[in-house]
Each structure stands twice: as structure tokens, then as C-alpha cells.
Write a protein that holds these residues in place. Structure first.
Motif, PDB file in Angstrom:
ATOM      1  N   SER A  37       0.836  -1.203   0.000  1.00  0.00           N
ATOM      2  CA  SER A  37       0.000   0.000   0.000  1.00  0.00           C
ATOM      3  C   SER A  37       0.871   1.254   0.000  1.00  0.00           C
ATOM      4  O   SER A  37       0.566   2.240  -0.682  1.00  0.00           O
ATOM      5  CB  SER A  37      -0.942   0.001   1.218  1.00  0.00           C
ATOM      6  N   LEU A  38       1.968   1.203   0.755  1.00  0.00           N
ATOM      7  CA  LEU A  38       2.881   2.358   0.768  1.00  0.00           C
ATOM      8  C   LEU A  38       3.423   2.620  -0.635  1.00  0.00           C
ATOM      9  O   LEU A  38       3.429   3.753  -1.129  1.00  0.00           O
ATOM     10  CB  LEU A  38       4.020   2.065   1.757  1.00  0.00           C
ATOM     11  N   MET A  39       3.875   1.557  -1.307  1.00  0.00           N
ATOM     12  CA  MET A  39       4.410   1.734  -2.666  1.00  0.00           C
ATOM     13  C   MET A  39       3.322   2.170  -3.636  1.00  0.00           C
ATOM     14  O   MET A  39       3.585   2.877  -4.606  1.00  0.00           O
ATOM     15  CB  MET A  39       5.036   0.426  -3.160  1.00  0.00           C
ATOM     16  N   ALA A  40       2.103   1.721  -3.374  1.00  0.00           N
ATOM     17  CA  ALA A  40       1.005   2.070  -4.273  1.00  0.00           C
ATOM     18  C   ALA A  40       0.772   3.584  -4.260  1.00  0.00           C
ATOM     19  O   ALA A  40       0.748   4.227  -5.311  1.00  0.00           O
ATOM     20  CB  ALA A  40      -0.261   1.335  -3.853  1.00  0.00           C
ATOM     21  N   TYR A  41       0.625   4.162  -3.054  1.00  0.00           N
ATOM     22  CA  TYR A  41       0.300   5.597  -2.994  1.00  0.00           C
ATOM     23  C   TYR A  41       1.523   6.459  -3.306  1.00  0.00           C
ATOM     24  O   TYR A  41       1.427   7.423  -4.063  1.00  0.00           O
ATOM     25  CB  TYR A  41      -0.307   5.946  -1.629  1.00  0.00           C
ATOM     26  N   ALA A  42       2.690   6.081  -2.735  1.00  0.00           N
ATOM     27  CA  ALA A  42       3.896   6.852  -3.044  1.00  0.00           C
ATOM     28  C   ALA A  42       4.205   6.720  -4.528  1.00  0.00           C
ATOM     29  O   ALA A  42       4.536   7.704  -5.203  1.00  0.00           O
ATOM     30  CB  ALA A  42       5.070   6.363  -2.194  1.00  0.00           C
ATOM     31  N   GLY A  43       4.072   5.509  -5.044  1.00  0.00           N
ATOM     32  CA  GLY A  43       4.354   5.275  -6.461  1.00  0.00           C
ATOM     33  C   GLY A  43       3.452   6.118  -7.347  1.00  0.00           C
ATOM     34  O   GLY A  43       3.890   6.734  -8.318  1.00  0.00           O
ATOM     35  N   GLN A  44       2.179   6.181  -7.000  1.00  0.00           N
ATOM     36  CA  GLN A  44       1.251   7.009  -7.778  1.00  0.00           C
ATOM     37  C   GLN A  44       1.675   8.476  -7.748  1.00  0.00           C
ATOM     38  O   GLN A  44       1.649   9.153  -8.769  1.00  0.00           O
ATOM     39  CB  GLN A  44      -0.168   6.859  -7.230  1.00  0.00           C
ATOM     40  N   LEU A  45       2.071   8.962  -6.572  1.00  0.00           N
ATOM     41  CA  LEU A  45       2.470  10.372  -6.473  1.00  0.00           C
ATOM     42  C   LEU A  45       3.770  10.634  -7.230  1.00  0.00           C
ATOM     43  O   LEU A  45       4.016  11.740  -7.701  1.00  0.00           O
ATOM     44  CB  LEU A  45       2.646  10.774  -5.003  1.00  0.00           C
TER      45      LEU A  45
ATOM     46  N   GLY B 187       4.790   9.017  -9.949  1.00  0.00           N
ATOM     47  CA  GLY B 187       4.726   8.636 -11.365  1.00  0.00           C
ATOM     48  C   GLY B 187       5.314   7.250 -11.627  1.00  0.00           C
ATOM     49  O   GLY B 187       5.782   6.973 -12.733  1.00  0.00           O
ATOM     50  N   LEU B 188       5.311   6.377 -10.614  1.00  0.00           N
ATOM     51  CA  LEU B 188       5.845   5.025 -10.791  1.00  0.00           C
ATOM     52  C   LEU B 188       4.676   4.067 -10.977  1.00  0.00           C
ATOM     53  O   LEU B 188       3.886   3.871 -10.065  1.00  0.00           O
ATOM     54  CB  LEU B 188       6.688   4.632  -9.569  1.00  0.00           C
ATOM     55  N   GLU B 189       4.588   3.493 -12.151  1.00  0.00           N
ATOM     56  CA  GLU B 189       3.372   2.752 -12.493  1.00  0.00           C
ATOM     57  C   GLU B 189       3.328   1.353 -11.880  1.00  0.00           C
ATOM     58  O   GLU B 189       2.262   0.842 -11.566  1.00  0.00           O
ATOM     59  CB  GLU B 189       3.290   2.651 -14.025  1.00  0.00           C
ATOM     60  N   LEU B 190       4.493   0.763 -11.707  1.00  0.00           N
ATOM     61  CA  LEU B 190       4.538  -0.638 -11.266  1.00  0.00           C
ATOM     62  C   LEU B 190       5.276  -0.779  -9.936  1.00  0.00           C
ATOM     63  O   LEU B 190       6.153   0.034  -9.607  1.00  0.00           O
ATOM     64  CB  LEU B 190       5.262  -1.494 -12.312  1.00  0.00           C
ATOM     65  N   VAL B 191       4.956  -1.845  -9.209  1.00  0.00           N
ATOM     66  CA  VAL B 191       5.660  -2.120  -7.949  1.00  0.00           C
ATOM     67  C   VAL B 191       7.157  -2.271  -8.211  1.00  0.00           C
ATOM     68  O   VAL B 191       7.991  -1.775  -7.453  1.00  0.00           O
ATOM     69  CB  VAL B 191       5.089  -3.381  -7.276  1.00  0.00           C
ATOM     70  N   ARG B 192       7.518  -2.932  -9.294  1.00  0.00           N
ATOM     71  CA  ARG B 192       8.951  -3.117  -9.555  1.00  0.00           C
ATOM     72  C   ARG B 192       9.645  -1.777  -9.850  1.00  0.00           C
ATOM     73  O   ARG B 192      10.827  -1.618  -9.559  1.00  0.00           O
ATOM     74  CB  ARG B 192       9.175  -4.134 -10.674  1.00  0.00           C
TER      75      ARG B 192
ATOM     76  N   LEU C   6      -1.600   1.286  -9.150  1.00  0.00           N
ATOM     77  CA  LEU C   6      -3.004   1.736  -9.091  1.00  0.00           C
ATOM     78  C   LEU C   6      -3.942   0.599  -8.681  1.00  0.00           C
ATOM     79  O   LEU C   6      -4.946   0.827  -7.992  1.00  0.00           O
ATOM     80  CB  LEU C   6      -3.416   2.319 -10.451  1.00  0.00           C
ATOM     81  N   GLN C   7      -3.617  -0.619  -9.080  1.00  0.00           N
ATOM     82  CA  GLN C   7      -4.452  -1.769  -8.676  1.00  0.00           C
ATOM     83  C   GLN C   7      -4.419  -1.926  -7.152  1.00  0.00           C
ATOM     84  O   GLN C   7      -5.445  -2.145  -6.500  1.00  0.00           O
ATOM     85  CB  GLN C   7      -3.943  -3.057  -9.356  1.00  0.00           C
ATOM     86  N   ILE C   8      -3.236  -1.784  -6.578  1.00  0.00           N
ATOM     87  CA  ILE C   8      -3.107  -1.977  -5.126  1.00  0.00           C
ATOM     88  C   ILE C   8      -3.716  -0.789  -4.374  1.00  0.00           C
ATOM     89  O   ILE C   8      -4.218  -0.937  -3.249  1.00  0.00           O
ATOM     90  CB  ILE C   8      -1.622  -2.176  -4.758  1.00  0.00           C
ATOM     91  N   ALA C   9      -3.698   0.393  -5.010  1.00  0.00           N
ATOM     92  CA  ALA C   9      -4.240   1.601  -4.354  1.00  0.00           C
ATOM     93  C   ALA C   9      -5.757   1.524  -4.141  1.00  0.00           C
ATOM     94  O   ALA C   9      -6.323   2.292  -3.355  1.00  0.00           O
ATOM     95  CB  ALA C   9      -3.906   2.839  -5.190  1.00  0.00           C
ATOM     96  N   MET C  10      -6.392   0.583  -4.797  1.00  0.00           N
ATOM     97  CA  MET C  10      -7.849   0.446  -4.702  1.00  0.00           C
ATOM     98  C   MET C  10      -8.286   0.060  -3.277  1.00  0.00           C
ATOM     99  O   MET C  10      -7.571  -0.653  -2.587  1.00  0.00           O
ATOM    100  CB  MET C  10      -8.216  -0.672  -5.672  1.00  0.00           C
TER     101      MET C  10
END
Ligand code: CS2
Length: 483
Positions: free
Chosen positions: A297-305, A307-312, A364-368
């Protein structure tokens, strides 16, 4: 387009196929929720169990509403492909499924009353439950619960279906099935049991007492990273197998299933696939939810902010990956001691799993569904830390990142994919972009966070400071500031 996967003849040699005679094994499990996760997890364990030990344990799958996957499975004799993305991609055909039901609650109810069904399992995601977790009782405002309470004879939701099926079995003198939750919820078995009994108490108190005495709700910890199937998944499956399989899924090589061994009507030999049967699932569940899912979840929201589309991509960013490691360490500090958990090696293995170059898991899938996921991933461990005078700043920063992401959604005129999106957006609107007001405005949504957390000025103050930094200097500064 290649032919569909309706029989196993003529598949390329490298594709693994069931080594048992499918027709020789009857159906013993009714599974609700045919999502990618189930097909990559429980179905694979059951396939291994049937190959190793046989038994009438094939699965009848059902979706409560949609019928795409059930239709696809039925068109190919229940067979489907699991694509494992490791150093090389490997395809395996799973034979554990029989006929599937799509969007037909009456048919699901009929199947659930069949004496052959000895396990009713489910992986429906957190929001399907309709349970007030703090009260350990039903949430009467949940749409499916409210509807089914008014028409318990023709249920459409999870709790109504289970209770009505159990009632019919009891009336017919048929032993109850074991109810097996495979969702990422703490204490998922007892939680579901509490919901089922809460529903039954309102419709038939005598039945509720019978359920309490007779029905088993074992707890489980389930784990396999399974991104949503894409066109690329299906194209890669087709390249390996020569078949177009719309029910195919892709997943990582790793899988884990820890199960409380309480199955009065028997069970498949899931240990043949590596499942671990234990007396207390709690410590494993806490480690997985707080370290894996919490970091996700941390990577999901930080990643979204960022501009990182994937967990990897998120673990490929040095700053974010360092933050994830710090978050995992804070989560590990909340785990029960003396349970034999090795959180250090677990954490190292997680970082390698997240970095898997073959897995395109969208942030974005995990951010749901944040309001459904974050209570057990962040807020419970944060409250536990605070209650013992521990340092909950990692969780405060994570919370600030979620709030910043919600604010960005609002500014962009979009909404999060969350069952409480309306309430979230209303709270955000009331608080404006005020970093001092946002934490309490959002965290005080009923049932979201423990009262001790919402009332902790240490915690909400830390969220406000992190949020101020994000608004003023950007997310990267906030995650590297060491605060
Ligand atoms: C993820 C999980 O989407 C999410 O919220 O954290 O689906 C996760 O991939 C699985 O629990 C892994 O077992």
C-alpha cells in the motif's frame, strides 16, 4: 486465433498438465470469487493435492455477479492456464475446477446445499464481507447485507448465501460445510464466523446457536502476488501453449498458504502443494499483512504520487525502496515475539519478490479500496506501537502519503476506487487542503482507525508534519527527510 483450451491433447511438451484422471474426482468444494488470485493460489494447491492424494475435492467455482470467467471456464471444460513468471516463464494447466456458476445466486444456493460440498471457500476481497470489524457483527448498512436481511429466502450477498445454505442443510439433516475465508483480513475465519452468526441471529436465532456449535471457520494466511490479467498475459500464454485462454492468469513463482487445521468434514491434502497447517495462524497473518501488504500500500500511494506505475518501478527507485525497508522494519517491530517468525529474512525475500522483472503489478491496482485495506495494514500496528510508547512515525508518513494522494485525486476531479469514496471526498472537501485538519477529518471516519490513533496528537501531529512537507516540498523530500 489459436484454439481454446478445452482438452489437453497436443499441448507442447514443456506445458505441465494434471497428472490425475479429472473425471475420477467429484466436486467437494464450492468456491466464491473466481478472481485471478484464486486461480493462481487455491486452485493450484488443490491441483497438487488431487495429483498427490486424490479424493473428491474438485472445485465448483462461482462469481456472485459477473459471468465472464465462469463462461470462459465452462467453454473449456474447467481447464485454465497459470503462467509462472520466474527466470523463465512456465505454463501449467490446472485441472481442479469443474463446472462454474456466473451471476446466478439461486444456482449458487442450490450448489451450496448439495451434500457433496464439504468446504465453502471464498476469495472475494475485503469489501464483500459486510462485517463491522470493531463490533464483530454484521454491518447492517452494507448494501448486500441490508438487501439480504429483507429477503433472506433469496440471498445475493456473501453472508445471506452462507446462512441460507446452512439453514437448508440443517433442515435436510445434511452436515454443514466448513467455511474457509481466503481474503487478506486479520483473523479472517473467526471474523467471517462472527458475521455469519450475526446475520443468523437476526433471521433465526436458533440457527445461529447451531452454527456456533457446528460450523468450522478456520483462519488462513494466503499469499501469492497475482497482478490482473492483461492482453500481454494472454499473448504470452498463447505463445507457450498454442491456446487462447481467456481464463489464464499470471503470477510469481512464490506461494504460501498457512491454514488452521480445523475441517470437520475433511479437506484436500493441500500440504502436498506446500500448505502449512498450524494451530495459530495469527503471527503469520500479522507478518504478511503488515510487512507485505503494508509495504504494497505504501508503494502504491507513493508510487502514484511519484509517477511510478509498477511495484517493480517503486522498488527500483532508491529513495522509495529505502523507505519501504524502513517501513518493513517498523512493521516487524509490532509482530508477536516468541512465535518463531524470522522477519529479517522474510523482509529480504519480499524485496526480491517486489523487484521481480517479469511481474507488472500496477500500483493503481493496489491503491484500490484503501479504507478496507489500511486498517489492518497500517492503523492497527500504529495504534499498538503508540500504546506501548513506540515510534509510529513510519505509519504516520504512510498515512500522509495516502492523504496526499487523495487530495491529488480531488484536485484532478477524479475519485479513488474505494467503497467509501463519497465519504472520503466529503471529508477532504470539508478539511480543504489544510494539513492540520486533514488527518483527523479522514481518520475519524467510523470504523477506519482505532480511536486511540485518531486521538493521539503524537500521531496526527506527525501526519500533519509529513503532509506539510509533501505539499510544500514534494513527496521525495518527505520520504528522504528522516522525520
Ligand atoms: C495487494 C495484494 O492488491 C493488494 O492490496 O497487496 O493483493 C497482494 O498482492 C497479495 O496479498 C499477495 O499475496
Amino acid at each position: 486465433m489459436s484454439p481454446r483450451l478445452s482438452d489437453l491433447a497436443g499441448l507442447p511438451a514443456g506445458v505441465a498438465v494434471p497428472s490425475y484422471d479429472r473425471a475420477a474426482h467429484g466436486i467437494g468444494i464450492l468456491h466464491l470469487g473466481l478472481g485471478a488470485f484464486h486461480r493462481a493460489h487455491q486452485a493450484v494447491y488443490t491441483d497438487d493435492a488431487l495429483a498427490a492424494a486424490g479424493g473428491d475435492w474438485r472445485i465448483m467455482g462461482a462469481n456472485l455477479r459477473s459471468h465472464d470467467i465462469p463462461d470462459a471456464l465452462n467453454a473449456q471444460n474447467g481447464l485454465f492456464t497459470v503462467l509462472e513468471r520466474g527466470e523463465t516463464d512456465r505454463a501449467r494447466i490446472i485441472g481442479a475446477h469443474g463446472p462454474a456458476i456466473g451471476g446466478d445466486p439461486a444456482a449458487i444456493l442450490r450448489a451450496a446445499t448439495d451434500p457433496a460440498i464439504r468446504i465453502l471457500s471464498l476469495s472475494l476481497s475485503e469489501k464483500a464481507y459486510g462485517i463491522d470489524r470493531a463490533a464483530m457483527d454484521i454491518d447492517e448498512a452494507h448494501p448486500a447485507v441490508a438487501r439480504d436481511l429483507s429477503q433472506p429466502q433469496a440471498p445475493q450477498g456473501l453472508l445471506g448465501l452462507i446462512v441460507t445454505a446452512l439453514s437448508a442443510r440443517r433442515a435436510a439433516g445434511v452436515a454443514p460445510f466448513t467455511v474457509l475465508s481466503c481474503d487478506n483480513l486479520p483473523d479472517n475465519g473467526p471474523l467471517l464466523g462472527a458475521g455469519v452468526m450475526g446475520f443468523a441471529r437476526r433471521t433465526d436465532p436458533d440457527l445461529a446457536r447451531w452454527i456456533e456449535a457446528e460450523v468450522a471457520f478456520p483462519a488462513t494466511m494466503v499469499d501469492r502476488i497475482t497482478p490482473a490479467t492483461t492482453d500481454r498475459t494472454l499473448a504470452d500464454i498463447e505463445a507457450l501453449t498454442g491456446r487462447h485462454d481467456p481464463a489464464g492468469v499470471e503470477t510469481e513463482p512464490f506461494r504460501q498458504w498457512v491454514i488452521e487445521d480445523h475441517f470437520p468434514q475433511g479437506r484436500p491434502a493441500w500440504e502436498a502443494g506446500g500448505a502449512e497447517f498450524v494451530r495459530d495462524v495469527g503471527p503469520y497473518e500479522a507478518m504478511k499483512l503488515r510487512m507485505l501488504n503494508g509495504s504494497h500500500s505504501l508503494m502504491a500511494y507513493a508510487g502514484q504520487l511519484m509517477g511510478l506505475e509498477l511495484v517493480r518501478d517503486a522498488v527500483g527507485d532508491a529513495d522509495l525502496s529505502a523507505l519501504v525497508r524502513r517501513h518493513m522494519a517498523a512493521a516487524a517491530a509490532t509482530l508477536p515475539r516468541g512465535a518463531g517468525l524470522d522477519s529479517d529474512s522474510y523482509g529480504r525475500a519480499l524485496m526480491a519478490r517486489f523487484a521481480n522483472p517479469g511481474i507488472a503489478h500496477r500500483t493503481l491496482q493496489i491503491a484500490m479500496d484503501g479504507t478496507e485495506k489500511l486498517p489492518q495494514r497500517w492503523f492497527a500496528p500504529a495504534a499498538e506501537l503508540l500504546s506501548t510508547g513506540g515510534d509510529a512515525r513510519r505509519f504516520a508518513l504512510a498515512t500522509a502519503i495516502w492523504l496526499a494522494w487523495l487530495c491529488r485525486m480531488q484536485q484532478a476531479g477524479t475519485r479513488p476506487d474505494d467503497p467509501r469514496a463519497d465519504a472520503l471526498m466529503a471529508r477532504l472537501h470539508d478539511a480543504g487542503m489544510d494539513a492540520a485538519r486533514l488527518p483527523i477529518a479522514v481518520l475519524s471516519l467510523p470504523g477506519l482507525a482505532p480511536a486511540a490513533l485518531v486521538e493521539s496528537q503524537i500521531f496526527t501531529g506527525a501526519v500533519t508534519r509529513a503532509l506539510t512537507t509533501i505539499f510544500r516540498d514534494g513527496i521525495r523530500r518527505a520520504i528522504t527527510s528522516g522525520d
